[in-house]
Motif scaffolding. Sequence first.
Motif, PDB file in Angstrom:
ATOM      1  N   GLN A 132       0.845  -1.200   0.000  1.00 53.22           N
ATOM      2  CA  GLN A 132       0.000   0.000   0.000  1.00 53.22           C
ATOM      3  C   GLN A 132       0.875   1.243   0.000  1.00 53.22           C
ATOM      4  O   GLN A 132       1.822   1.354   0.771  1.00 53.22           O
ATOM      5  CB  GLN A 132      -0.933   0.005   1.207  1.00 53.22           C
ATOM      6  CG  GLN A 132      -2.173  -0.850   1.020  1.00 53.22           C
ATOM      7  CD  GLN A 132      -3.235  -0.513   2.042  1.00 53.22           C
ATOM      8  OE1 GLN A 132      -2.938  -0.201   3.178  1.00 53.22           O
ATOM      9  NE2 GLN A 132      -4.488  -0.564   1.624  1.00 53.22           N
ATOM     10  N   HIS A 133       0.543   2.174  -0.884  1.00 55.48           N
ATOM     11  CA  HIS A 133       1.282   3.425  -0.980  1.00 55.48           C
ATOM     12  C   HIS A 133       0.269   4.557  -1.088  1.00 55.48           C
ATOM     13  O   HIS A 133      -0.490   4.636  -2.055  1.00 55.48           O
ATOM     14  CB  HIS A 133       2.203   3.406  -2.209  1.00 55.48           C
ATOM     15  CG  HIS A 133       3.015   4.656  -2.373  1.00 55.48           C
ATOM     16  ND1 HIS A 133       4.030   4.999  -1.508  1.00 55.48           N
ATOM     17  CD2 HIS A 133       2.949   5.647  -3.308  1.00 55.48           C
ATOM     18  CE1 HIS A 133       4.564   6.141  -1.900  1.00 55.48           C
ATOM     19  NE2 HIS A 133       3.930   6.554  -2.993  1.00 55.48           N
ATOM     20  N   ASN A 134       0.253   5.413  -0.050  1.00 57.70           N
ATOM     21  CA  ASN A 134      -0.730   6.507   0.009  1.00 57.70           C
ATOM     22  C   ASN A 134      -2.164   5.982  -0.121  1.00 57.70           C
ATOM     23  O   ASN A 134      -2.992   6.547  -0.839  1.00 57.70           O
ATOM     24  CB  ASN A 134      -0.449   7.543  -1.086  1.00 57.70           C
ATOM     25  CG  ASN A 134       0.885   8.252  -0.884  1.00 57.70           C
ATOM     26  OD1 ASN A 134       1.340   8.411   0.263  1.00 57.70           O
ATOM     27  ND2 ASN A 134       1.511   8.676  -1.963  1.00 57.70           N
ATOM     28  N   GLY A 135      -2.406   4.855   0.585  1.00 53.87           N
ATOM     29  CA  GLY A 135      -3.748   4.293   0.598  1.00 53.87           C
ATOM     30  C   GLY A 135      -4.137   3.533  -0.647  1.00 53.87           C
ATOM     31  O   GLY A 135      -5.288   3.118  -0.802  1.00 53.87           O
ATOM     32  N   ARG A 136      -3.177   3.290  -1.536  1.00 52.59           N
ATOM     33  CA  ARG A 136      -3.468   2.603  -2.786  1.00 52.59           C
ATOM     34  C   ARG A 136      -2.574   1.374  -2.919  1.00 52.59           C
ATOM     35  O   ARG A 136      -1.378   1.450  -2.674  1.00 52.59           O
ATOM     36  CB  ARG A 136      -3.228   3.555  -3.960  1.00 52.59           C
ATOM     37  CG  ARG A 136      -3.402   2.929  -5.332  1.00 52.59           C
ATOM     38  CD  ARG A 136      -2.919   3.882  -6.400  1.00 52.59           C
ATOM     39  NE  ARG A 136      -2.809   3.221  -7.707  1.00 52.59           N
ATOM     40  CZ  ARG A 136      -2.025   3.632  -8.684  1.00 52.59           C
ATOM     41  NH1 ARG A 136      -1.263   4.701  -8.492  1.00 52.59           N
ATOM     42  NH2 ARG A 136      -1.985   2.984  -9.840  1.00 52.59           N
ATOM     43  N   TRP A 137      -3.188   0.241  -3.309  1.00 57.97           N
ATOM     44  CA  TRP A 137      -2.420  -0.979  -3.515  1.00 57.97           C
ATOM     45  C   TRP A 137      -1.627  -0.860  -4.809  1.00 57.97           C
ATOM     46  O   TRP A 137      -2.151  -0.459  -5.842  1.00 57.97           O
ATOM     47  CB  TRP A 137      -3.334  -2.200  -3.600  1.00 57.97           C
ATOM     48  CG  TRP A 137      -3.839  -2.685  -2.266  1.00 57.97           C
ATOM     49  CD1 TRP A 137      -5.075  -2.496  -1.743  1.00 57.97           C
ATOM     50  CD2 TRP A 137      -3.091  -3.433  -1.313  1.00 57.97           C
ATOM     51  NE1 TRP A 137      -5.171  -3.083  -0.504  1.00 57.97           N
ATOM     52  CE2 TRP A 137      -3.951  -3.676  -0.216  1.00 57.97           C
ATOM     53  CE3 TRP A 137      -1.795  -3.937  -1.261  1.00 57.97           C
ATOM     54  CZ2 TRP A 137      -3.550  -4.388   0.911  1.00 57.97           C
ATOM     55  CZ3 TRP A 137      -1.387  -4.653  -0.135  1.00 57.97           C
ATOM     56  CH2 TRP A 137      -2.264  -4.864   0.932  1.00 57.97           C
ATOM     57  N   ARG A 147       9.390   4.953  -8.138  1.00 58.79           N
ATOM     58  CA  ARG A 147      10.712   5.359  -7.663  1.00 58.79           C
ATOM     59  C   ARG A 147      11.674   5.638  -8.815  1.00 58.79           C
ATOM     60  O   ARG A 147      12.861   5.849  -8.609  1.00 58.79           O
ATOM     61  CB  ARG A 147      11.300   4.268  -6.764  1.00 58.79           C
ATOM     62  CG  ARG A 147      10.500   4.014  -5.500  1.00 58.79           C
ATOM     63  CD  ARG A 147      11.028   2.794  -4.784  1.00 58.79           C
ATOM     64  NE  ARG A 147      10.195   2.440  -3.641  1.00 58.79           N
ATOM     65  CZ  ARG A 147      10.319   1.312  -2.942  1.00 58.79           C
ATOM     66  NH1 ARG A 147      11.235   0.427  -3.290  1.00 58.79           N
ATOM     67  NH2 ARG A 147       9.517   1.060  -1.914  1.00 58.79           N
TER      68      ARG A 147
END
Length: 398
Positions: A132-137, A147
């Motif tokens: 999860q990154h900023n609430g997103r899978w 990156r």
Amino acid sequence: MNPRLLPLLIFAGLALVVGRSAGDTVTLSGGGAVSGKVPEKQGRTTVHVELEGGGRLVLERSQVASISSESPAEVEYRRRAPTAPDTVESQWALAQWCKQQGLKSPLRVHLERVVELDPNHGEARTLLGHQQHNGRWMSRQQMMAARGMVRYDGDYRTRQEIVLLEAAKRNKETNASWKERLTRWLRNLNARDPDRVQQAIDGLNALDDPSAGPELAKLLLAERTPRTKALLIRTAARVRHGACVTALSKLALDDNNEEARMVCLEMLAKMQVEGLPQPFIKALRSKDNQRVNRAAAALEALEAPEAIAPLVDAVVTTHRFVPQGGAPGAQTYTMRQDGGFSFGDNRPKPVNRPVNNPRVRTALIRLTGVDFQYNKQAWRDWLASQATEAPVDLRRDG
């Protein structure tokens, strides 16, 4: 029906048509496959497949592309897969079963189907390596892309790394190509055919491509034939690659042939490469007195004013010598008062001795226009006096 499941389901369904697999898959030359049991003993021109539902299929060997064996888990999977409903629960259950059985490829297929049906299925996402990154899978590929990294040669790398790796790969290929070409030319120099010899000479005389430098330098340092070495020296000077400059500098210092050393110095002096005097300045500190004088001769030929101070320090150097005389390895012994023996070593002991270096003095005279012979302190005093005066060009004309 998800199109991504079709290949697995079609393959599994094939077993139901020809009889459920007993563990072997026969891939046909014309496309398609047959599942069953292939006995170890076979005829020379035919392949027999025992179908699980009963009966035997006989194929010509020309019809068979390959035969592969399956594990019991793979056989069971092909039985289960066609009957699994396309729901989150059923696909998740089948994925868990695949995980328990160690079936990696089917496991990923069904996990991906689960997250297509339920994008927030955390367990399936985790098994797929998503984060999860900023609430997103996000998949690993998506994370790496965020990156600034992309997949290259089995790993994720920055675009800058990829540029460097690609350049290194091209250099490796270029070096291999030049190694083959240069080795062929050197081999042809000794050919009986005069035309081949002349072609090799012409090729080396015309060579000025810097990309040939690394391989040319290696061959130059390894060459032992004086005539061939002289040809390679002139070729290396024309190529002007850093590796060639280093090779020429090494030969100018260490080659046993004086003529080869002189030719290398002549070529180096004409090249006017920045930083060229440095390896010779370093060699002034050598433990080998002969090498010190060779370095001084090179610095004189290069007319390097930055070498004046190091030359002053090297006009007289201290070296370790073993005195002549005595029997090397001989031992002496004397009888003590108690009747025992005392042993001694009669081998000559090394001593440190100052040595005047005439080539260093000659180089200093050439570069400064003055001569204090081998009086190192006088040379140092003169050098210090120059620093207090207006800047002058210490390199003498002529």
